[in-house]
Structure formats: structure tokens, C-alpha cells
Enzyme design. Sequence first.
Site, mmCIF file in Angstrom:
data_model
loop_
_atom_site.group_PDB
_atom_site.id
_atom_site.type_symbol
_atom_site.label_atom_id
_atom_site.label_comp_id
_atom_site.label_asym_id
_atom_site.label_seq_id
_atom_site.Cartn_x
_atom_site.Cartn_y
_atom_site.Cartn_z
ATOM 1 N N CYS A 79 4.781 2.539 -4.096
ATOM 2 C CA CYS A 79 3.669 2.854 -4.985
ATOM 3 C C CYS A 79 4.226 3.430 -6.288
ATOM 4 O O CYS A 79 4.715 4.560 -6.317
ATOM 5 C CB CYS A 79 2.759 3.857 -4.277
ATOM 6 S SG CYS A 79 1.684 4.812 -5.353
ATOM 7 N N CYS A 89 2.959 6.798 -7.413
ATOM 8 C CA CYS A 89 3.442 7.918 -6.598
ATOM 9 C C CYS A 89 4.826 8.364 -7.084
ATOM 10 O O CYS A 89 5.134 9.547 -7.140
ATOM 11 C CB CYS A 89 3.548 7.521 -5.121
ATOM 12 S SG CYS A 89 1.999 6.940 -4.435
#
Lengths: 510, 190
Positions: free
Chosen positions: B110, B113
Amino acid sequence: MGPLIQNNMAAFFKSRHRWKRTSCFTILTRNLTGKYDYDLVVIGGGSGGLACSKEAAQLGQKVAVLDYVEPSAKGTKWGLGGTCVNVGCIPKKLMHQAALLGTAVKDARKYGWKIKDPVSHDWETMAEAVQNHVRSLNWGHRVQLKDKKVKYLNLKGSLLDEHTVRGMTKSGKESFLTAKNIVIATGGRPKYPTDIPGAMEHGITSDDIFWLKEAPGKTLCAGFLTGIGQDTKVMVRSIALRGFDQQMAGLVTDHMQAYGTRFAWGCVPQRVDKLPSGALQVTWADTRTGKEETDSFDSVLWAVGRAPEAKALGLDKVGVEVNRETGKIVVGADESTSVSNIYAFGDIGEGRPELTPTAVKAGRLLARRLAGQSTQLMDYDNVATTVFTPLEYSCVGLSEEEAVGRHGQDAIEVYHAFYKPLEFTVAERDASQCYIKVVCERGGEQRILGLHYTGPNAGEVMQGFSLALRCGATLSHLKETVGIHPTCAEELTKVSITKRSGLDATVTGC
Amino acid sequence: MGWCPFKNLWLARKCNQSCQCVCVCVCVCAECVIIYRSYHRLLIIIDNDLVLFTPQALCLLPISVCIMSLYEEVKVHGYAEFCKAVSDRKGKDIFAYFSGDKDADGNSWCPDCVKAEPTVRGEISHLPEGSVFIYCQVGQRDYWKNPNNDFKKTLKLSGVPTLLRYGTPQKLVEEECFKANLVRMMFTED
């Protein structure tokens, strides 16, 4: 020296300290770059205050907003966002929806749904869900303010002089901010009757009802409660929905009575006492019979008007003019007060509608004007509004009484219709109070002066029509508009019977 | 210079707080904050780096310090572990950071993230005392994309990264986690 130092020597001589923050207040000194700490300080973090401060910050101003909630007499308090978010529009609409769903569940059986009796309502579940949503909105506002670099201070603000605001904590600690411009958007709070013994000790207001942990039970006053199964009585001293079109107000109350809310007309409460059982005994005078009556209730909710939050602001010291009768701040068309750099808007402004959208819009326009980006003033005319009573009532423009008052009975024409929402047919619901009224000029193009509607989804119905009024819609515009079928809103485009004709205004068939 | 790790300190001005295994004190020089952790090691924190001193090497030079937040960090993987970590810590102030799984090299699938983590870690020293910080890897990309996964269905997460304060509506989602001031606000303000 220490043998295990991994950082370089510079680390030892860094002067910046980062201590764990405990709440402490420092007296802000004059900004080095400008004369004042802030370009704009807004007192009041409600619909208006937040909109104004966010807009100003976006336009590059250095802004601080002070928000403080004085707990209600019952001790209820809430977070950032003002009346609308915490004890107004939002919880009201959600609880109104809860009541509507209760009615819908009953209708559902007629539509074939197999729903077992009895269907009951759990206040705690509803209250928790509503309160959680409100708290997420409080948080959302905190995030937005931080993101837009607006300084938020949870302090009770008051004016020290035209450029200085004093902020006070709950414990009385003071701090001071200086500002080039100051905006007051402190709104209002519900009134308690002053002449009724026991009113404040034993009664609650809208500030409290949405935050109750337990159901209010048998209550004196407040419509949505009947819809969720509470035994409710509304006591009215003289008229309902003062300031609104009284014919429409009558339809609203007739509907509520037909659906189980009891009304005590022409009654004036005299005292409230607490019984040993914990219930509240209310004594009132019935002006129609001249008799004194009593009854006991679990809760007494006062909805006798709202008072502006202006007393503790120090307005008289600084010379901000206040209307003696209402207590609200006297404002000009540009939201200015009698002090040149102090402005006020929203519920606190004299003569202003007590609505969120007007406060939001006025706040944004004010911010733009203060930043020198615009000269546009707020237009307070033709603001549509809705009363979310069990039978919803929405309107835009003038009431019939106002139109008659301004233009004279002969110069206006009122078109009206009693209609029946299609959904009520199968549900076998009484639609006698579903009604539409179009108030327009009698001569010329027959410009529409006001629109009134009672029925389901009143707010949704009226929003589009308010645009029409803003564009100067006439009766022929309305009649030329093709309705959407089958809806309630289309009935507005089909009006043809005038009040003057005296003909039966009940809509029949397609 | 007397030396005793708990409460009986050398020239310390005050002993502020103590909890289980640490004792926080302010040095007489007024600029050092000393955290005593266990009897024989003195920890001073400089810019989020732990610098370890043995008692003999201790010096009183003025140094910038940041008080170590007395919080507990818990690393979990998946919904079941997350729930267990929460239920084991009833009554505590729990902050949870949800991130896509990291691979063997420590890189998450991600990208947001990856971008947000240093910011969140950077503010972690502001966590309130006694709080819990749960670092939760939610799973692989396919698991996350499924709209019926437990995190989405039960915890009502809408995206990763998400930083939330359990049991409250306080939450920061995706780009909001890139902003240090928002993260700090969540950790420090009520």
C-alpha cells in the site's frame, strides 16, 4: 564524555525542548510580523463561526476560533460544532427519522411485510447512534480546523476592547488574543421560563433531550416523541409556530393530534413540582375554562424560545449596540456592528433567520469581504425552510399573512390544493392535512411571493422551488412546469383552485 | 553525587511520575529529563533515538530531550489478533494504525501506508501516558480489496492507512495520515 553517544555533538546543544504537553496557557505577545496576534478572531464555533473562520484561513488570513459550551442547567455539554451539530438540526432530524420509521413500520404491514406485534422502540440504541454520529462530526470539525490552520481554542470568549478578546477556561484562567477584526457568532440557547417555580430545576430543553441516556417517558412537549412511542402532550399558551403561516401551523398541529399527540391549547403552566416518586407534577391554568389543572409527567421539555448568547460577551463595555428587547446584536447589511472592526452574524444577529445555511453563507461572504476578496453581501430573502414536525412543513417566501400585510388582500391571489400522497393510499393513512399553497401577486405576471407545503419529505420538495423563487418565478412558470409523476411535489405544478373562488380544493384522481 | 535509580536520585529536582518499570525525573540542570528503566540502566531520549548510558558515563551536560511516551506498542497481524489485543486491554486508551502487509523486505503493498508511516511514527512520542498503540497489518492486497473483509465490515474501515482511537469517532484516513499536525492532534487532544 559519554562513550555511547551515537548522535553527533550538535545534538547536545540543540535549544529546542519538546516537553510532554500538559494544558497550560501562555499570554500571547504581539506578533512580530504584524500589529495583532491574528487577522481574525471568531467567537463561536458553530455553523457560522466555523464557516467564516475556515474561509478566512483559506484566503490566507491568520485566524483563531474560540468555542465554549456553557453546560445547560441540567449539566449537558457537547463538543465543537455549535447548536446545529450538537443540539439542533442533526440530532433532531435523526430522531425525527426514527419516529418516521416507526410509522413506516406500521404502514409496512399493509404493503405485505410480515412484522410481528408489538414493535417497540429502544431509546438507548437510538440515542447512542445519534450521539456517536454527532461526535464524529465534532471530530470532523476539529480535523478541518487543524487542516486549514485555524487555531481552535476551547475557551469562553469575551471582548476586552475593540481589538482584544479574552479567553477563559472552565477554571477561570485567562488568556488574551489581539485581532485586527473580531467576529461574534455565539448563537443562542433555549430559554427557560423565568416566572414558573420549578421550571429550571425540573425541566429540560432541547439542549438536553438529544443527550438523554434514558427515554423521557411521559413528556410534556416535543412532537417526535409520539412517533417513537412516548406519551406526549404539547402545551401551547396561545398559538403554535409563531411567525409562520398560521393556516399551515394549524394543519401541522391537527395532524399531530390525529396521530396521538395530545394538545393543551390556551394553557399556561404555573408550577412544576417533583413528586416523591420522582415524577414531575405540572400545574397549569386553562385560559379557556378558567380552571386550574394538574398532571404528572416523567419529563417536562421547555420549548419557549431561544435567547441570544450575548450577555457574557462584554458588549456594552466595548460599545457594541444590542437590541434592548431581544438582546441580539444590531447588525448592518454587511454584518457590521456599531464598532467598526467588530462583526456579528448568525442567530446572534438581530432580525436574522435562525438557520444554519444562512449563517454558513453569511460567514463565508463576510470572510471574503474581510480579506478584501469580495464586496458581495448576504441575501436573506427567499430563504426556504422546513419544520420537521411529524407532518413536515416547508415554505419559501412570504406567508399568506405577510403577503396580505404588504400588498393588500386584493392584490394577491392564493392557489391551494389538498392532495393525497400515493404512498398513503395502500397504507390507509389519513392525508387530510397534506396541503399546498401558492401565494402570488394577483396582477401582471403573477409573480410568486410564497410557497407552502405540508406533507412527506417537505424539505426535499421545497429546495428546488426555492431556486425558482430566486429566479423570479411567476404563476405561469409554475403551471408550465411539467410535474414528475407520481410524486407529492408535482402537486405544486398543478394548482388551479384559488381561495377566492371558494371552490373545493381537494385534488381528485390523476 | 548520590546514585539510586528510584526516588532517591542524585541531585534530581523532582521525581515526576513512575510506572511499573520507569521513573521520570528532571535533572537539576533543568534541561535533562531522565528516565530510569530498571536498576542499572539510564535511558535518555534524544530526538526519538534512545541513547544508553551506564551510570558511570552519566554527564550533566544540557541536552535536548523528549520525554518517552509511556505507552505500549503492540504489533498484530489480521483481524483476529487485533480483536484479541483490544479485548486484552479493556479500559485503556487504544490507538490503532492499520496498514497493508509488509513483505519480507519490510515494504508494504500500500503506497499510502508507506508514505504515512514515518509521519505517524514521528508523532508517536506524543501518545498519552498509559495508552496503547496497536500496529495492525491488515493482510494482502487481495484480502483488502474484498469489500466483505472483517476490517471493512465490522470495524467499518474505508481505506488504509487508517489511524483511529478505538471506541471513539476519532479517526484519520488515508491522506489525513500524511499530516503530522493532524496525527499529533489525535494523540494529544481530547
